[in-house]
Write an enzyme that holds these catalytic residues in place. Sequence first.
Site, PDB file in Angstrom:
ATOM      1  N   ASP A  63       5.201   8.732   4.865  1.00 36.87           N
ATOM      2  CA  ASP A  63       6.074   8.621   4.080  1.00 36.87           C
ATOM      3  C   ASP A  63       7.492   7.930   3.666  1.00 36.87           C
ATOM      4  O   ASP A  63       7.818   9.200   4.636  1.00 36.87           O
ATOM      5  CB  ASP A  63       5.590   9.542   2.729  1.00 36.87           C
ATOM      6  CG  ASP A  63       2.964   9.303   2.792  1.00 36.87           C
ATOM      7  OD1 ASP A  63       2.705   8.557   2.904  1.00 36.87           O
ATOM      8  OD2 ASP A  63       3.314  10.707   2.228  1.00 36.87           O
ATOM      9  N   HIS A 109       4.014   3.912   8.572  1.00 38.42           N
ATOM     10  CA  HIS A 109       4.460   4.283   6.738  1.00 38.42           C
ATOM     11  C   HIS A 109       3.024   4.225   6.761  1.00 38.42           C
ATOM     12  O   HIS A 109       2.570   4.703   5.722  1.00 38.42           O
ATOM     13  CB  HIS A 109       4.708   2.758   5.630  1.00 38.42           C
ATOM     14  CG  HIS A 109       5.256   3.304   4.987  1.00 38.42           C
ATOM     15  ND1 HIS A 109       4.972   4.178   4.200  1.00 38.42           N
ATOM     16  CD2 HIS A 109       6.184   2.306   3.591  1.00 38.42           C
ATOM     17  CE1 HIS A 109       6.075   4.541   3.167  1.00 38.42           C
ATOM     18  NE2 HIS A 109       5.351   3.726   2.840  1.00 38.42           N
TER      19      HIS A 109
END
Length: 378
Positions: free
Chosen positions: A353, A349
């Site tokens: 995204d 992450h």
Amino acid sequence: MPVNTVAVPTMGDSITEGTIVDIPAPPGTYVNEDDVVVVLETDKVSVDVRATESGVVTEIHGEMDDVVEVGEDLYKIDTDASAPEGGAAPPANDEAPPAAETVTAASAPAPAAAAASPPATAAPPAAKPAAPPVAPPAPKGVGSREESRVKMSRMRQRVAVRLKEAQNTAAMLTTFQEVDMGALMELRSKYKEEFEKKQGIKLGFMSAFVKASTAALQEVPAINGYIDDETNEIVYRDYCDISVAVASPGGLVVPVLRNTEDMSFADVEKTIAMYGQKARDGNMALEDMAGGTFTISNGGVFGSLMGTPIINPPQSAILGMHATKMRPMVVDGVVVPRPMMYLALTYDHRLIDGREGVTFLKSIADKIADPGRLLLGI
């Protein structure tokens, strides 16, 4: 007496050391050229170090479970010694140390005379999948409270370190998607015989997932990139090297399919079959498993219904395939049984995204559910 010294061979760009796990030819053994003298276990594979010439092994620079570094002296061989009668070999001379008295190169310097002898060039090591861990002992029965200990192999130790590093470094997040496998199964059933007749290889499902993943990687470049933590830069790749799991006698190995963007379905199937044969024969090379920009893990072959795979650093994402199960689904307002599979995408992450992760996984699912998209590039 010409005694050649053979060093620990190079075993791959990232491999600097190995552990002695077997000594098929202890000191005093006569070996023919290409006979295995020492077996080393590395993080990834076991390596057979073979005799470069025929002769009598006079010394092993190490004992079982000793760690030796690439370039260090590994063993010495007297190439003037002749083959003994009856097959058993006596020690080359009275001064040859017994196996119990051998020392590691790191703990004692080599004799001056041996140092003066030019080191022999080791034969290219034969790599094979690391031996599987020792199986747990069978239960002793109801009421038993005994315990047993089994030493971790270097491969298992390295796996443990790398998986923990992934957890400590990457901000891992997993998203799920279900996919209807019906159209792909129908396509395979319709063309599998013609495909095998023309291509000489069976048509499986992995080629479709590799091609779908490749197309999705090109659509969402962040999934195919990685973070260089030393320079704080994001590295984007314009090629796709996909790692896939292949069964071997020693367990699963993960060879890399290079430039899958240029591969056809047949190319993928043939390459996977080639790696499978190499794994079964114990001929998998370190180069076959090095690199990779994205990994596909198929837990479905073991019956897994759902799971969260762990990223293989420095890659930024991994796709988990699972078992195909018939489930009731609503199609055009009617409940019908459909062959469904859960897909799982674990990604870093820090770089990827949620929108990119979900878009990528949905793209794979759409292409699998409607294989015509792969032909049309949509």
